[in-house]
Motif scaffolding. Structure first.
Motif, PDB file in Angstrom:
ATOM      1  N   SER A 375      -3.448  -4.260   2.146  1.00  0.00           N
ATOM      2  CA  SER A 375      -4.370  -5.188   2.806  1.00  0.00           C
ATOM      3  C   SER A 375      -5.803  -4.991   2.313  1.00  0.00           C
ATOM      4  O   SER A 375      -6.562  -5.957   2.178  1.00  0.00           O
ATOM      5  CB  SER A 375      -4.308  -5.002   4.324  1.00  0.00           C
ATOM      6  OG  SER A 375      -3.029  -5.370   4.819  1.00  0.00           O
ATOM      7  N   ILE A 378      -6.087  -6.729  -0.974  1.00  0.00           N
ATOM      8  CA  ILE A 378      -6.149  -8.174  -0.760  1.00  0.00           C
ATOM      9  C   ILE A 378      -7.560  -8.598  -0.365  1.00  0.00           C
ATOM     10  O   ILE A 378      -8.084  -9.627  -0.813  1.00  0.00           O
ATOM     11  CB  ILE A 378      -5.140  -8.588   0.333  1.00  0.00           C
ATOM     12  CG1 ILE A 378      -3.701  -8.510  -0.204  1.00  0.00           C
ATOM     13  CG2 ILE A 378      -5.429  -9.986   0.847  1.00  0.00           C
ATOM     14  CD1 ILE A 378      -3.437  -9.457  -1.351  1.00  0.00           C
ATOM     15  N   LYS A 379      -8.210  -7.798   0.471  1.00  0.00           N
ATOM     16  CA  LYS A 379      -9.562  -8.156   0.915  1.00  0.00           C
ATOM     17  C   LYS A 379     -10.582  -8.026  -0.212  1.00  0.00           C
ATOM     18  O   LYS A 379     -11.587  -8.730  -0.219  1.00  0.00           O
ATOM     19  CB  LYS A 379      -9.951  -7.292   2.119  1.00  0.00           C
ATOM     20  CG  LYS A 379      -9.166  -7.662   3.370  1.00  0.00           C
ATOM     21  CD  LYS A 379      -9.411  -6.704   4.519  1.00  0.00           C
ATOM     22  CE  LYS A 379      -8.567  -7.089   5.735  1.00  0.00           C
ATOM     23  NZ  LYS A 379      -8.683  -6.105   6.845  1.00  0.00           N
ATOM     24  N   THR A 382      -9.973 -11.174  -2.409  1.00  0.00           N
ATOM     25  CA  THR A 382     -10.505 -12.401  -1.812  1.00  0.00           C
ATOM     26  C   THR A 382     -12.022 -12.364  -1.643  1.00  0.00           C
ATOM     27  O   THR A 382     -12.612 -13.356  -1.192  1.00  0.00           O
ATOM     28  CB  THR A 382      -9.857 -12.645  -0.443  1.00  0.00           C
ATOM     29  OG1 THR A 382     -10.018 -11.484   0.385  1.00  0.00           O
ATOM     30  CG2 THR A 382      -8.374 -12.940  -0.590  1.00  0.00           C
ATOM     31  N   THR A 413      -6.037 -18.461   2.005  1.00  0.00           N
ATOM     32  CA  THR A 413      -5.426 -17.216   2.476  1.00  0.00           C
ATOM     33  C   THR A 413      -4.589 -17.436   3.725  1.00  0.00           C
ATOM     34  O   THR A 413      -4.872 -18.311   4.543  1.00  0.00           O
ATOM     35  CB  THR A 413      -6.515 -16.180   2.810  1.00  0.00           C
ATOM     36  OG1 THR A 413      -7.375 -16.713   3.825  1.00  0.00           O
ATOM     37  CG2 THR A 413      -7.345 -15.828   1.591  1.00  0.00           C
ATOM     38  N   PHE A 415      -3.586 -14.305   6.046  1.00  0.00           N
ATOM     39  CA  PHE A 415      -3.519 -12.863   6.276  1.00  0.00           C
ATOM     40  C   PHE A 415      -2.435 -12.545   7.302  1.00  0.00           C
ATOM     41  O   PHE A 415      -1.947 -13.427   8.026  1.00  0.00           O
ATOM     42  CB  PHE A 415      -4.863 -12.338   6.768  1.00  0.00           C
ATOM     43  CG  PHE A 415      -5.970 -12.480   5.752  1.00  0.00           C
ATOM     44  CD1 PHE A 415      -6.012 -11.654   4.644  1.00  0.00           C
ATOM     45  CD2 PHE A 415      -6.959 -13.437   5.909  1.00  0.00           C
ATOM     46  CE1 PHE A 415      -7.025 -11.777   3.706  1.00  0.00           C
ATOM     47  CE2 PHE A 415      -7.972 -13.572   4.983  1.00  0.00           C
ATOM     48  CZ  PHE A 415      -8.011 -12.745   3.867  1.00  0.00           C
ATOM     49  N   SER A 416      -2.079 -11.267   7.391  1.00  0.00           N
ATOM     50  CA  SER A 416      -1.040 -10.875   8.354  1.00  0.00           C
ATOM     51  C   SER A 416      -1.488 -11.140   9.783  1.00  0.00           C
ATOM     52  O   SER A 416      -0.676 -11.427  10.655  1.00  0.00           O
ATOM     53  CB  SER A 416      -0.697  -9.390   8.167  1.00  0.00           C
ATOM     54  OG  SER A 416      -1.851  -8.586   8.345  1.00  0.00           O
ATOM     55  N   ASP A 417      -2.810 -11.054  10.034  1.00  0.00           N
ATOM     56  CA  ASP A 417      -3.358 -11.325  11.368  1.00  0.00           C
ATOM     57  C   ASP A 417      -4.199 -12.598  11.361  1.00  0.00           C
ATOM     58  O   ASP A 417      -5.191 -12.705  12.087  1.00  0.00           O
ATOM     59  CB  ASP A 417      -4.193 -10.147  11.858  1.00  0.00           C
ATOM     60  CG  ASP A 417      -5.344  -9.815  10.904  1.00  0.00           C
ATOM     61  OD1 ASP A 417      -5.363 -10.368   9.782  1.00  0.00           O
ATOM     62  OD2 ASP A 417      -6.220  -9.015  11.284  1.00  0.00           O
ATOM     63  N   SER A 418      -3.818 -13.552  10.526  1.00  0.00           N
ATOM     64  CA  SER A 418      -4.628 -14.760  10.353  1.00  0.00           C
ATOM     65  C   SER A 418      -4.715 -15.568  11.646  1.00  0.00           C
ATOM     66  O   SER A 418      -3.809 -15.552  12.479  1.00  0.00           O
ATOM     67  CB  SER A 418      -4.045 -15.645   9.243  1.00  0.00           C
ATOM     68  OG  SER A 418      -2.755 -16.098   9.608  1.00  0.00           O
ATOM     69  N   ASP A 484      -0.420 -12.317   2.901  1.00  0.00           N
ATOM     70  CA  ASP A 484      -0.241 -10.916   3.297  1.00  0.00           C
ATOM     71  C   ASP A 484       0.957 -10.820   4.234  1.00  0.00           C
ATOM     72  O   ASP A 484       0.871 -11.134   5.420  1.00  0.00           O
ATOM     73  CB  ASP A 484      -1.513 -10.406   3.986  1.00  0.00           C
ATOM     74  CG  ASP A 484      -1.489  -8.897   4.199  1.00  0.00           C
ATOM     75  OD1 ASP A 484      -0.483  -8.260   3.847  1.00  0.00           O
ATOM     76  OD2 ASP A 484      -2.494  -8.359   4.719  1.00  0.00           O
ATOM     77  N   TRP A 486       3.584 -12.642   4.558  1.00  0.00           N
ATOM     78  CA  TRP A 486       3.797 -13.925   5.231  1.00  0.00           C
ATOM     79  C   TRP A 486       5.201 -14.033   5.804  1.00  0.00           C
ATOM     80  O   TRP A 486       5.401 -14.549   6.907  1.00  0.00           O
ATOM     81  CB  TRP A 486       3.543 -15.072   4.244  1.00  0.00           C
ATOM     82  CG  TRP A 486       3.669 -16.421   4.898  1.00  0.00           C
ATOM     83  CD1 TRP A 486       2.678 -17.125   5.508  1.00  0.00           C
ATOM     84  CD2 TRP A 486       4.855 -17.199   5.017  1.00  0.00           C
ATOM     85  NE1 TRP A 486       3.172 -18.310   6.013  1.00  0.00           N
ATOM     86  CE2 TRP A 486       4.522 -18.375   5.724  1.00  0.00           C
ATOM     87  CE3 TRP A 486       6.184 -17.040   4.610  1.00  0.00           C
ATOM     88  CZ2 TRP A 486       5.436 -19.378   6.022  1.00  0.00           C
ATOM     89  CZ3 TRP A 486       7.106 -18.031   4.906  1.00  0.00           C
ATOM     90  CH2 TRP A 486       6.737 -19.190   5.600  1.00  0.00           C
TER      91      TRP A 486
END
Length: 549
Positions: A375, A378-379, A382, A413, A415-418, A484, A486
């Motif tokens: 993660s 990924i940040k 991005t 994006t 994200f896992s907590d989007s 992330d 998904w």
């Protein structure tokens, strides 16, 4: 006063407007008091033979001026408070939007919510009291000027008595401020307990011991809030009683004591007593408003401190950045290293150094165990995190403050907590056919759809909401999509469809896809596979057993 400074943001003429209106209101009220006293003196001396029309006309004119000034003053204060709060709220939100993402994560939601919602409500809901207090203060100044004109002795007696009262009041106010500080702390704890209950209701219900312990903790927080609140309210009541009592003591001194020791005071004692009685109303309002003003002042201090802290962590990115000169071709990392801020470098997590290149149209999988840094990578990819060393480049041009915004605009994006927005912000030119195609492709046409630029409903399961989030990313029509984990919320059927059908279709359209995944059964779908192990990145063969479950 921080409250006035806060409300003056963006309005340099506020103090002048309020001062002029307040002066008209105060002078008008003092003049009205003088006319009433003059009329009463004439009646006492000459009796009521005829109406003094000149005095009556002057009274009417001053009453009109006073009324208009009062209306303007109170309405201006109320309007200014709401406009000021609106400016402050927008400024804080804009500062949050441009704050360094790694730093803003440290702040926590409680402080941000408190300043943007609760603190602004403290000021807004009591705007009428703030306005009345300001008006009463100006009225008090005007009446004191009138008393000074009548008798310097009376003026100085009032100043001394009021000065002693203010000292006592401020001493009590210091204690009250301490209690309000404690009250804010326990309110924050209570807010956290309520948030825990809402977010963890399933976990609370699943174990009676946890439920019982949580109830005890919640009750303790609630009891502490109630107890401190009662003590604070008791102090407020004592302050109010003390403030009013001081003026009754003042009135007694003027009426019963001063005339005994001053022969010249007798002629004006009635006028001065009337003035003191006239001041009791404004003083009562000021005393009653002190606690409200205290809370508003502390709210203003918190908001201004938050604004300062947010300004200190402002992301060094140009607001009017330049567009990228060429279409996206590739992104590269060179010796990129990242560590989290405010952590002990001897024990904190470190990602890198990383060398990486992602080409246009690639389907790239990132794998690794929990805590490996997926993660975080990924940040950085991005642009949400800035590396502490190394450089990130696009098309061989190093990213900097001028190009970061344009770079982020290339990347959609999930994200896992989007967060899933019900409204499709930013996607104003969605073709109805495209939207309907993807809604059907993700098998959601029977539960939702897109109408007038928003989803009909997002009250769906976690897996279905993730599908809507990916639909949103696709409709944004950006060249890169970053996902992330998904598929973690999808059932086996749709997980297979995602890997075997949807990802290849997006790749065929020319979209570059970077996906964090644990689904080793589908590693063969990717063009390349990157593997992270405790912050170190390596590229593995698609058939490599490492990282497989």
């Amino acid at each position: 006063m921080k409250l006035l400074e806060l409300l003056s943001w963006g309005d340099n003429n506020l103090v002048i407007r309020l001062g002029v209106a307040g002066a008209l209101s105060g002078v008008g009220s003092a003049a009205l008091l003088g006319i009433v006293n003059t009329a009463a003196e004439e009646i006492a001396d000459n009796g009521i033979d005829e109406v003094n029309w000149a005095l009556a006309a002057t009274f009417i004119v001053l009453a009109v001026v006073y009324f208009l000034a009062e209306v303007f003053l109170i309405s201006t204060i109320a309007r200014q408070i709401e406009n000021g709060i609106d400016r402050v709220r927008k400024k804080l939100l804009s500062q949050i939007a441009v704050a360094d993402f790694a730093q803003i994560e440290i702040f926590g939601q409680s402080r941000l919510f408190d300043s943007i919602t609760q603190s602004t409500q403290n000021i807004s809901q009591n705007s009428h009291m703030i306005g009345m207090a300001f008006r009463s203060l100006l009225l008090l100044v005007a009446v004191m000027a009138y008393v000074f004109w009548l008798s310097m002795l009376a003026f100085f007696i009032i100043v001394v008595v009021v000065g002693v009262g203010i000292l006592i009041y401020l001493r009590m106010g210091k204690t009250l401020s301490m209690w309000f500080g404690k009250l804010h702390q326990v309110e924050t704890i209570l807010f956290d307990r309520v948030s825990d209950l809402f977010a963890g209701i399933k976990e609370v219900r699943m174990w009676s011991k946890r439920s019982d312990a949580f109830k005890v903790a919640f009750d303790n927080a609630s009891d502490n809030k109630a107890e401190i609140g009662k003590k604070a309210q008791t102090m407020i009541s004592r302050q109010m009683i003390m403030g009013i009592s001081a003026f009754y003591i003042l009135l007694a001194i003027i009426v019963f004591i001063v005339p005994v020791y001053s022969d010249s005071f007798d002629a004006d004692v009635a006028k001065i007593s009337t003035a003191v009685l006239f001041m009791i109303g404004p003083i009562s309002i000021i005393v009653q408003s002190m606690s409200v003003l205290g809370m508003a002042e502390r709210s203003a201090v918190r908001m201004m401190q938050l604004s300062k802290d947010l300004e200190d962590i402002r992301e060094p990115i140009a607001e009017d950045g330049m567009p990228l000169s060429d279409p996206f071709d590739h992104v590269s990392f060179e010796n990129v290293v990242f560590t989290y801020p405010n952590r002990d470098p001897r024990h904190g997590f470190e990602l890198g150094p990383i060398d990486l290149s992602v080409k246009r149209g690639e389907l790239l999988f990132i794998t690794g165990g929990n805590g490996a840094g997926k993660s975080t990578l990924i940040k950085i990819l991005t642009g949400l995190y800035r590396p502490v060393s190394g450089k990130v480049s696009i098309n061989n041009t190093q990213l900097g403050p001028q190009s970061m915004s344009a770079y982020r605009n290339l990347i959609a994006t999930v994200f896992s907590d989007s967060h899933l927005f019900e409204e499709l912000f930013g996607t104003t030119d969605i073709a109805v056919e495209d939207a309907q195609y993807w809604i059907e492709r993700f098998e959601l046409a029977h539960v939702t759809g897109i109408r007038d630029g928003r989803f009909i409903t997002i009250a769906l399961s976690a897996g279905q909401r993730k599908r809507l989030a990916l639909i949103t990313a696709i409709l944004e029509d950006r060249p890169i999509i970053v996902l992330d984990e998904w598929a973690a919320d999808q059932d086996p059927y749709f997980r297979k469809k995602f890997y075997r059908e949807i990802l290849p279709e997006l790749k065929q359209r020319g979209t570059t896809i970077i996906a964090v995944t644990h689904d080793d059964h589908y590693f063969d779908v990717a063009d390349r596979r990157l593997h992270l192990d405790t912050g170190k990145l390596s590229e593995l063969d698609l058939t490599d057993p490492r990282g497989r479950i």
